[in-house]
Motif scaffolding. Structure first.
Motif, PDB file in Angstrom:
ATOM      1  N   ASP A 270      85.819 -41.668 -46.545  1.00 31.06           N
ATOM      2  CA  ASP A 270      85.574 -41.951 -45.124  1.00 31.06           C
ATOM      3  C   ASP A 270      86.824 -42.552 -44.485  1.00 31.06           C
ATOM      4  O   ASP A 270      87.081 -43.750 -44.597  1.00 31.06           O
ATOM      5  CB  ASP A 270      84.378 -42.907 -45.011  1.00 31.06           C
ATOM      6  CG  ASP A 270      84.017 -43.164 -43.558  1.00 31.06           C
ATOM      7  OD1 ASP A 270      84.579 -42.463 -42.681  1.00 31.06           O
ATOM      8  OD2 ASP A 270      83.178 -44.036 -43.296  1.00 31.06           O
TER       9      ASP A 270
ATOM     10  N   ARG B 108      78.732 -42.759 -43.388  1.00 28.38           N
ATOM     11  CA  ARG B 108      77.443 -43.063 -44.034  1.00 28.38           C
ATOM     12  C   ARG B 108      76.436 -41.944 -43.752  1.00 28.38           C
ATOM     13  O   ARG B 108      75.674 -41.542 -44.629  1.00 28.38           O
ATOM     14  CB  ARG B 108      76.903 -44.401 -43.525  1.00 28.38           C
ATOM     15  CG  ARG B 108      77.582 -45.599 -44.170  1.00 28.38           C
ATOM     16  CD  ARG B 108      76.803 -46.872 -43.900  1.00 28.38           C
ATOM     17  NE  ARG B 108      76.683 -47.167 -42.464  1.00 28.38           N
ATOM     18  CZ  ARG B 108      77.638 -47.738 -41.735  1.00 28.38           C
ATOM     19  NH1 ARG B 108      78.785 -48.081 -42.302  1.00 28.38           N
ATOM     20  NH2 ARG B 108      77.458 -47.979 -40.460  1.00 28.38           N
ATOM     21  N   GLU B 109      76.525 -41.430 -42.517  1.00 27.84           N
ATOM     22  CA  GLU B 109      75.576 -40.371 -42.139  1.00 27.84           C
ATOM     23  C   GLU B 109      75.818 -39.105 -42.981  1.00 27.84           C
ATOM     24  O   GLU B 109      74.879 -38.488 -43.480  1.00 27.84           O
ATOM     25  CB  GLU B 109      75.768 -40.053 -40.648  1.00 27.84           C
ATOM     26  CG  GLU B 109      74.714 -39.119 -40.070  1.00 27.84           C
ATOM     27  CD  GLU B 109      75.317 -38.085 -39.148  1.00 27.84           C
ATOM     28  OE1 GLU B 109      74.864 -36.934 -39.225  1.00 27.84           O
ATOM     29  OE2 GLU B 109      76.257 -38.423 -38.389  1.00 27.84           O
TER      30      GLU B 109
ATOM     31  N   THR C 282      77.242 -38.965 -46.000  1.00 30.01           N
ATOM     32  CA  THR C 282      76.835 -39.238 -47.378  1.00 30.01           C
ATOM     33  C   THR C 282      75.317 -39.155 -47.514  1.00 30.01           C
ATOM     34  O   THR C 282      74.792 -38.583 -48.475  1.00 30.01           O
ATOM     35  CB  THR C 282      77.305 -40.653 -47.812  1.00 30.01           C
ATOM     36  OG1 THR C 282      78.623 -40.838 -47.356  1.00 30.01           O
ATOM     37  CG2 THR C 282      77.252 -40.831 -49.308  1.00 30.01           C
ATOM     38  N   GLU C 283      74.641 -39.724 -46.522  1.00 28.95           N
ATOM     39  CA  GLU C 283      73.170 -39.713 -46.525  1.00 28.95           C
ATOM     40  C   GLU C 283      72.651 -38.272 -46.489  1.00 28.95           C
ATOM     41  O   GLU C 283      71.772 -37.888 -47.262  1.00 28.95           O
ATOM     42  CB  GLU C 283      72.696 -40.484 -45.275  1.00 28.95           C
ATOM     43  CG  GLU C 283      71.253 -40.929 -45.292  1.00 28.95           C
ATOM     44  CD  GLU C 283      71.002 -42.030 -46.320  1.00 28.95           C
ATOM     45  OE1 GLU C 283      69.837 -42.340 -46.475  1.00 28.95           O
ATOM     46  OE2 GLU C 283      71.933 -42.554 -46.969  1.00 28.95           O
ATOM     47  N   ARG C 284      73.259 -37.469 -45.597  1.00 22.94           N
ATOM     48  CA  ARG C 284      72.808 -36.090 -45.434  1.00 22.94           C
ATOM     49  C   ARG C 284      73.032 -35.300 -46.742  1.00 22.94           C
ATOM     50  O   ARG C 284      72.182 -34.537 -47.181  1.00 22.94           O
ATOM     51  CB  ARG C 284      73.591 -35.420 -44.291  1.00 22.94           C
ATOM     52  CG  ARG C 284      72.838 -34.201 -43.749  1.00 22.94           C
ATOM     53  CD  ARG C 284      73.672 -33.344 -42.849  1.00 22.94           C
ATOM     54  NE  ARG C 284      74.237 -34.045 -41.703  1.00 22.94           N
ATOM     55  CZ  ARG C 284      75.086 -33.456 -40.850  1.00 22.94           C
ATOM     56  NH1 ARG C 284      75.434 -32.207 -41.020  1.00 22.94           N
ATOM     57  NH2 ARG C 284      75.582 -34.121 -39.837  1.00 22.94           N
TER      58      ARG C 284
ATOM     59  N   SER D 171      73.314 -36.562 -49.821  1.00 19.23           N
ATOM     60  CA  SER D 171      72.514 -37.011 -50.969  1.00 19.23           C
ATOM     61  C   SER D 171      71.057 -36.568 -50.852  1.00 19.23           C
ATOM     62  O   SER D 171      70.336 -36.553 -51.851  1.00 19.23           O
ATOM     63  CB  SER D 171      72.614 -38.524 -51.161  1.00 19.23           C
ATOM     64  OG  SER D 171      72.374 -39.149 -49.950  1.00 19.23           O
ATOM     65  N   HIS D 172      70.617 -36.167 -49.645  1.00 26.45           N
ATOM     66  CA  HIS D 172      69.253 -35.672 -49.517  1.00 26.45           C
ATOM     67  C   HIS D 172      69.155 -34.168 -49.763  1.00 26.45           C
ATOM     68  O   HIS D 172      68.070 -33.609 -49.753  1.00 26.45           O
ATOM     69  CB  HIS D 172      68.690 -36.005 -48.131  1.00 26.45           C
ATOM     70  CG  HIS D 172      68.267 -37.432 -48.032  1.00 26.45           C
ATOM     71  ND1 HIS D 172      69.041 -38.387 -47.430  1.00 26.45           N
ATOM     72  CD2 HIS D 172      67.178 -38.071 -48.520  1.00 26.45           C
ATOM     73  CE1 HIS D 172      68.441 -39.560 -47.536  1.00 26.45           C
ATOM     74  NE2 HIS D 172      67.304 -39.399 -48.190  1.00 26.45           N
ATOM     75  N   SER D 173      70.305 -33.512 -49.978  1.00 22.10           N
ATOM     76  CA  SER D 173      70.267 -32.064 -50.216  1.00 22.10           C
ATOM     77  C   SER D 173      69.856 -31.797 -51.662  1.00 22.10           C
ATOM     78  O   SER D 173      70.317 -32.470 -52.583  1.00 22.10           O
ATOM     79  CB  SER D 173      71.646 -31.473 -49.960  1.00 22.10           C
ATOM     80  OG  SER D 173      71.740 -30.232 -50.594  1.00 22.10           O
TER      81      SER D 173
ATOM     82  N   GLN E 103      74.898 -35.722 -56.761  1.00 22.25           N
ATOM     83  CA  GLN E 103      75.396 -37.085 -56.562  1.00 22.25           C
ATOM     84  C   GLN E 103      76.402 -37.082 -55.415  1.00 22.25           C
ATOM     85  O   GLN E 103      77.288 -36.223 -55.374  1.00 22.25           O
ATOM     86  CB  GLN E 103      76.073 -37.534 -57.862  1.00 22.25           C
ATOM     87  CG  GLN E 103      76.714 -38.892 -57.827  1.00 22.25           C
ATOM     88  CD  GLN E 103      77.688 -39.037 -58.987  1.00 22.25           C
ATOM     89  OE1 GLN E 103      77.340 -38.798 -60.128  1.00 22.25           O
ATOM     90  NE2 GLN E 103      78.914 -39.423 -58.678  1.00 22.25           N
TER      91      GLN E 103
ATOM     92  N   SER F  34      78.843 -39.915 -53.532  1.00 16.46           N
ATOM     93  CA  SER F  34      79.213 -41.329 -53.506  1.00 16.46           C
ATOM     94  C   SER F  34      80.506 -41.526 -52.731  1.00 16.46           C
ATOM     95  O   SER F  34      81.307 -40.601 -52.590  1.00 16.46           O
ATOM     96  CB  SER F  34      79.368 -41.851 -54.938  1.00 16.46           C
ATOM     97  OG  SER F  34      80.129 -40.943 -55.685  1.00 16.46           O
TER      98      SER F  34
ATOM     99  N   GLN G 227      75.540 -27.829 -45.151  1.00 13.24           N
ATOM    100  CA  GLN G 227      75.102 -29.217 -44.984  1.00 13.24           C
ATOM    101  C   GLN G 227      75.904 -29.936 -43.903  1.00 13.24           C
ATOM    102  O   GLN G 227      75.373 -30.763 -43.179  1.00 13.24           O
ATOM    103  CB  GLN G 227      75.270 -29.991 -46.296  1.00 13.24           C
ATOM    104  CG  GLN G 227      74.279 -29.623 -47.381  1.00 13.24           C
ATOM    105  CD  GLN G 227      72.863 -29.928 -46.968  1.00 13.24           C
ATOM    106  OE1 GLN G 227      72.586 -30.972 -46.393  1.00 13.24           O
ATOM    107  NE2 GLN G 227      71.944 -29.007 -47.240  1.00 13.24           N
TER     108      GLN G 227
END
Lengths: 360, 346
Positions: B52, B60-61, B63-65, B67-69, B74, B76, B128
């Motif tokens: 970042d 953060r957004e 990474t969040e998106r 990690s939900h795929s 993973q 990080s 993604q």
């Protein structure tokens, strides 16, 4: 020690005579790896070359005609068939060898994709989406396409197909040729009774097997040279240390030979050796080692099992050394898997030979 | 007919006499159809580092998106690109997503050392990271999905491969062994025609291969819930046509080589060429036109294409009539050739 060397030397000479006496087998032994690398280096590909599609105009009018002409002009797409109605969809998939049908309606475009192969379906969808997206953007300047994400590929910027093919073909050559030649040779001695005859001399099982393996090991060095030649021919640069790369090929070849030895030690007939080499060595090592499917996509317990396949260790180190330029510090683990499996397989083979001789 | 039955019994007795062979015949479908397809799902599962550079909520957004795929194992944060590249060198991650400092689209660095998985990873991560994820106004409908990625597709391939290994290897080695031991000369001396000999061999090994295939289908059902989308007889008929053409190839190899070692080397060579060019490994659409044309002479292609059409698409047998006819034609032509050759040799 000297006497031991002399005995082994005699077996080596005998084996070389056997190999060179049969000109057809000898030519196959030397030419097979060259032919496999050359034929499949050109023939096989994991990139879409052409996509056969059918199209259907369901009220799309002139816009649909323009879209279909645009698709036909794309070098990767071939419009094989213009359907008359949606009822012909099944027939198109069944008889016309099409992977997708594009239906242009008045207010939308429908794509029907053959999903039998997930991999092909994803590629087909990506290509059609991009062609249709470009078409829609040209037709309507207000149309917003998905945002482009710049992508850079490390170690293989042009994504050359040979980078995935060459290691896989080398794997196939070693796993089949190295294991089958030694396995067949020992099996032949067993089925003709000469193995028992040789055991009556003062040769130990280990010396006998070593004597038989040395000529095939020397032939496998020729195969390693073929691999290097193949890399040069197809422009696959070995970025890492060359001696380490050669050591990897030689170690893998010896591991495969020890696997062939193991099969021939426990099974008596040539048919057993042949079928087992195909089913136990070839199929798992080719399909599960990361040649076609990435090891990371294999889940569950099987993931841990495939980590220990000789093919997995070989392919991982091949890519690490040849493409990433990494040295021994990063590859000792894979080398130790290969060496450990060689030692285990050789020990189990010796056990098998001793058991068989004592049973007779 | 009586002679054919006698030869059939002789071959079956020879097989049953060797416990090793029975074990191998049971082991083959277990490995090829039971175990190996577990590793053929071909679901893209990648490990990603996010660098970042924007030091904002966007990192953060992203990474969040990611990690939900379901395709990301993973995701990080990483302090810098060089640290992530070091991790990529050690095969710990497959891709690096860089969130730029001054806004604009994210950048993607992907491990391309395996170009298939590299391309897959870039496709999924691009979807993604971009919005909207696909072209508006375009609806995609995927047909004939088996529901488990590529497993069922490759399982049909493995079943064809299993059939070929059994039919071709058994017939090659059976005939070449009889040639070496002069049993073939004995058969000739007692007045047995080579046509009868070849056809009885083809019949025996076709029967054995189809039985092993049936076992394979049962294992596929137990292990992977695989149910053929066609009538069973239609698939077994295709298997019989394919196994008979492969047995005929095996007999031809045996008749030209004459000894076990040569026969094994030749079989491996011929088998590998036919299998690799059959579209079992690389699809037809991925081959150049010249190489794709070779499929017309390759029984493996007709078997693979026929089994995908029957088992996965549920087409009617009449839809793949050319497949049946061509495989039968291969058998007739190859067996006739082998009869002539064996007459000359014996």
């Amino acid at each position: 020690m000297d006497r031991w060397m002399v005995r082994i030397g005699a077996v080596v000479r005998k084996e070389f005579r056997h190999i060179f006496r049969d000109k057809v087998s000898m030519s196959l032994l030397f030419l097979m790896p060259v032919a496999i690398l050359l034929i499949f280096g050109y023939a096989l590909s994991f990139e879409l070359h052409h996509l056969n599609i059918a199209v259907l105009d369901e009220g799309g009018g002139v816009r649909a005609e323009r879209l279909f002409a645009r698709m036909d002009a794309n070098p990767k797409i071939r419009v094989k068939n213009h359907l008359m109605s949606i009822n012909e969809l099944d027939k198109a998939f069944a008889r016309n060898n099409v992977r997708a049908v594009v239906v242009a309606k008045r207010d939308a475009i429908d794509i029907f994709i053959d999903g039998t192969s997930n991999l092909q379906a994803i590629t087909t969808e990506g290509l059609l989406q991009s062609v249709i997206g470009d078409f829609l953007a040209d037709e309507n300047p207000l149309f917003s396409l998905p945002e482009d994400v710049p992508v850079r590929f490390m170690y293989n910027p042009a994504l050359k197909k040979q980078t995935v093919l060459i290691p896989g073909l080398v794997l196939m050559i070693f796993i089949l040729v190295s294991s089958i030649v030694l396995g067949t040779s020992i099996n032949k001695e067993k089925s003709q009774g000469t193995f028992r005859l040789l055991k009556m001399t003062n040769l130990s099982s280990g010396a006998l097997i070593l004597g038989k393996a040395i000529p095939y090991f020397l032939i496998s060095l020729f195969h390693v040279a073929v691999v290097l030649g193949g890399c040069l021919w197809f422009g696959v640069r070995i970025v890492g240390p060359l001696p380490l790369f050669i050591a990897l090929c030689v170690t893998f070849s010896v591991t495969c030979m020890s696997m062939g030895l193991l099969i021939s030690a426990w099974f008596d007939r040539p048919i057993d050796v042949l079928v087992l080499c195909w089913v136990v060595l070839f199929i798992p090592n080719v399909f599960l080692s990361g040649f076609i499917f990435p090891v990371r996509s294999i889940g569950g317990v099987l993931h841990y099992v495939v980590e220990f396949l000789p093919g997995t260790a070989f392919l991982t180190s091949f890519r690490d050394i040849a493409y990433k330029g990494l040295g021994m510090a990063y590859n000792w683990y894979n080398f130790s898997i290969l060496i450990g499996e060689t030692v285990l397989a050789s020990a189990a083979s010796l056990l098998g030979f001793r058991r068989q001789i004592s049973n007779r | 007919m009586r002679v054919i039955v006698q030869i059939l019994l002789k071959e079956l007795k020879q097989l049953v006499r060797s416990p090793g062979m029975i074990l191998i015949l049971l082991l083959c479908p277990f490995i090829t159809v039971g175990i190996v397809p577990f590793g053929m799902g071909n679901e893209t599962r990648v490990k990603v580092d996010v660098v970042d550079n924007s030091f904002s909520a966007r990192g953060r957004e992203v990474t969040e998106r990611l990690s939900h795929s379901p395709n990301v194992m993973q995701a990080s944060f990483s302090p810098s690109v060089s640290v992530s590249q070091e991790r990529m060198d050690r095969n710990l991650i497959d891709a690096i997503v860089i969130v730029p400092a001054g806004g604009g689209p994210c950048q993607l660095i992907v491990d391309g050392s395996h170009n298939i998985s590299g391309r897959d990873a870039s496709t999924f991560l691009t979807i993604q990271l971009s919005s909207p994820p696909s072209t508006p106004g375009v609806n995609v409908h995927t047909r004939f999905i088996s529901g488990v990625g590529n497993t069922h597709y490759f399982m049909s391939t493995m079943m064809a491969l299993l059939l070929a290994i059994i039919a071709c290897s058994l017939s090659t080695l059976s005939v070449v062994t009889e040639m070496e031991r002069r049993t073939l000369e004995y058969f000739r001396s007692i007045g047995m025609g080579m046509g009868l000999y070849v056809w009885s061999k083809i019949l025996v090994y076709t029967l054995i291969s189809v039985l092993v295939q049936l076992l394979g289908l049962l294992i596929a059902r137990w292990f992977h819930g695989f149910t053929p989308a066609c009538p069973l007889w239609a698939y077994l008929l295709l298997c019989a046509c394919f196994a008979s053409s492969l047995s005929a190839i095996g007999i031809i190899i045996a008749s030209y080589t004459g000894n076990v070692v040569r026969a094994i080397y030749s079989e491996v060579f011929v088998f590998l060429i036919l299998a690799l060019l059959s579209t079992m490994f690389a699809p037809l659409d991925y081959m150049s036109d010249g190489w794709a044309e070779t499929r017309y002479l390759n029984p493996f292609f007709w078997m693979a294409d026929g089994s995908w059409s029957l088992l996965l698409k549920g087409l009617r047998p009449v839809d793949i009539l050319p497949h049946y006819l061509l495989l039968a034609l291969f058998t007739v032509v190859l067996s006739t050739l082998s009869v002539f050759r064996l007459r000359k040799v014996a």
